[in-house]
Design an enzyme around this catalytic site. Structure first.
Site, mmCIF file in Angstrom:
data_model
loop_
_atom_site.group_PDB
_atom_site.id
_atom_site.type_symbol
_atom_site.label_atom_id
_atom_site.label_comp_id
_atom_site.label_asym_id
_atom_site.label_seq_id
_atom_site.Cartn_x
_atom_site.Cartn_y
_atom_site.Cartn_z
ATOM 1 N N SER A 258 -0.078 -6.833 -10.696
ATOM 2 C CA SER A 258 -0.749 -6.888 -9.388
ATOM 3 C C SER A 258 -2.260 -6.921 -9.566
ATOM 4 C CB SER A 258 -0.343 -5.696 -8.521
ATOM 5 O OG SER A 258 -0.606 -4.482 -9.155
ATOM 6 N N HIS B 184 0.743 -10.945 -8.724
ATOM 7 C CA HIS B 184 1.090 -10.297 -7.452
ATOM 8 C C HIS B 184 -0.218 -9.942 -6.732
ATOM 9 C CE1 HIS B 184 3.645 -7.729 -4.862
ATOM 10 N NE2 HIS B 184 2.660 -6.860 -4.914
ATOM 11 N N ASP C 29 -2.110 -8.209 -3.935
ATOM 12 C CA ASP C 29 -1.977 -7.159 -2.921
ATOM 13 C C ASP C 29 -3.064 -7.306 -1.867
ATOM 14 O OD1 ASP C 29 0.259 -5.532 -3.638
ATOM 15 O OD2 ASP C 29 -0.859 -4.812 -5.375
ATOM 16 N N MET D 25 -4.492 -5.865 1.557
ATOM 17 C CA MET D 25 -4.432 -4.696 2.448
ATOM 18 C C MET D 25 -5.560 -4.807 3.468
ATOM 19 S SD MET D 25 -3.901 -1.672 -0.340
ATOM 20 C CE MET D 25 -3.063 -1.955 -1.903
ATOM 21 N N HIS E 121 1.535 -10.334 -1.335
ATOM 22 C CA HIS E 121 2.142 -9.189 -0.652
ATOM 23 C C HIS E 121 1.212 -8.779 0.479
ATOM 24 C CE1 HIS E 121 3.461 -4.671 -1.085
ATOM 25 N NE2 HIS E 121 3.821 -5.197 0.064
ATOM 26 N N MET F 135 0.135 -6.532 3.072
ATOM 27 C CA MET F 135 0.199 -5.194 3.677
ATOM 28 C C MET F 135 -0.820 -5.187 4.812
ATOM 29 S SD MET F 135 0.550 -2.975 0.208
ATOM 30 C CE MET F 135 -0.144 -4.244 -0.833
ATOM 31 N N MET G 233 9.672 -1.570 -1.949
ATOM 32 C CA MET G 233 8.553 -0.679 -2.286
ATOM 33 C C MET G 233 9.125 0.612 -2.854
ATOM 34 S SD MET G 233 5.887 -2.364 -1.783
ATOM 35 C CE MET G 233 4.842 -1.040 -2.390
ATOM 36 N N ASP H 148 8.214 -2.833 -6.533
ATOM 37 C CA ASP H 148 6.761 -2.636 -6.547
ATOM 38 C C ASP H 148 6.409 -1.157 -6.382
ATOM 39 O OD1 ASP H 148 4.022 -2.902 -6.264
ATOM 40 O OD2 ASP H 148 4.102 -4.086 -4.413
#
Ligand code: DX5
Ligand code: ZN
Length: 225
Positions: free
Chosen positions: A10, A35, A37, A39, A68, A70, A142, A180
């Site tokens: 990630s 990956h 991330d 956010m 991903h 979030m 998760m 993850d």
């Protein structure tokens, strides 16, 4: 025959200013996917980067980019991530208040020409995904509360992975199971035995002095079983 486990390091916890050199190292070490991330400071307390930085990441690597999201309103940004070259876009189950809206969102993402994933937080009952499984290419389980790297793997995740694995063989689905949070050289094998196909790794790989070896160990090679 042993299945080939994919390793998706990630972008967390690497600081943005070091991402360029980190991504190069990951690629040289044989990482399968990157990956990413994302956010937004709302769905989770932390914030990472946005689609513009993502576009720069895309230009820096040939690795498949596994996004991903979030973020509390994923459908606001999915078109940008697809346009800037995401290969997989994963949204969170918890962002939707009904099943029809979620299925429409998954279909809309597929129509953007990318693979689509659904992610689920550790406290959301896994059976709520059962009737979503025909619509996805990937389920991202998760195994920590999303939001930061370096947390401990939640063992309760193993039965959640097995549940998905069982449904997949029962109904002949083709989705991948990605896990993850808190994955390391010691727990990787029980996670893959439970049914995982893709392991995300944040701090284990980021802290590693030999990323190639760590990737092999996470894949179950190099004597780790
Ligand atoms: C957690 C993120 C993960 C995380 C993984 O919210 O989605 O991708 O950074 O980090 P580790 O492997 O350290 O748990
Ligand atoms: Zn993630």
């Amino acid at each position: 025959m042993q299945k080939n486990i994919l390793i998706a390091p990630s972008t967390e916890p690497c600081p943005i200013r070091k991402l360029g050199s980190y991504i190069k190292k990951l690629e040289d070490a044989g990482a399968d996917w990157l990956h990413c991330d994302i956010m937004d400071g709302k769905f989770v307390p932390s914030r990472t980067y946005d689609e513009l930085i993502f576009a720069i990441i895309r230009k820096s690597t040939m690795m498949p980019l596994d996004v991903h999201l979030m973020v509390s309103d994923p459908m606001r940004v999915v078109r940008s991530y697809a346009k800037y070259g995401a290969n997989i876009i994963t949204i969170h189950f918890e962002c939707f208040d009904n099943k029809v809206r979620l299925i429409n969102a998954l279909q809309e993402i597929k129509q953007l020409g990318v693979s689509v994933g659904i992610s689920i937080k550790p406290k959301t009952p896994i059976v709520l995904l059962d009737n979503i499984l025909p619509y996805v290419d990937l389920v991202l389980v998760m195994s920590v509360e999303p939001g930061k790297s370096g947390q401990e793997f939640m063992k309760e995740s193993l039965s959640r992975i097995s549940h998905l694995n069982k449904k997949r063989s029962e109904f002949g689905y083709n989705f991948l199971i990605e896990v993850d949070g808190g994955v390391n050289e010691v727990n990787a094998s029980i996670i893959t035995v439970a049914g995982a196909d893709v392991l995300v790794s944040g701090s284990t790989i980021y802290k590693s002095e030999n990323i190639g070896k760590t990737i092999e160990a996470l894949k179950g090679k190099n004597g780790y079983k």
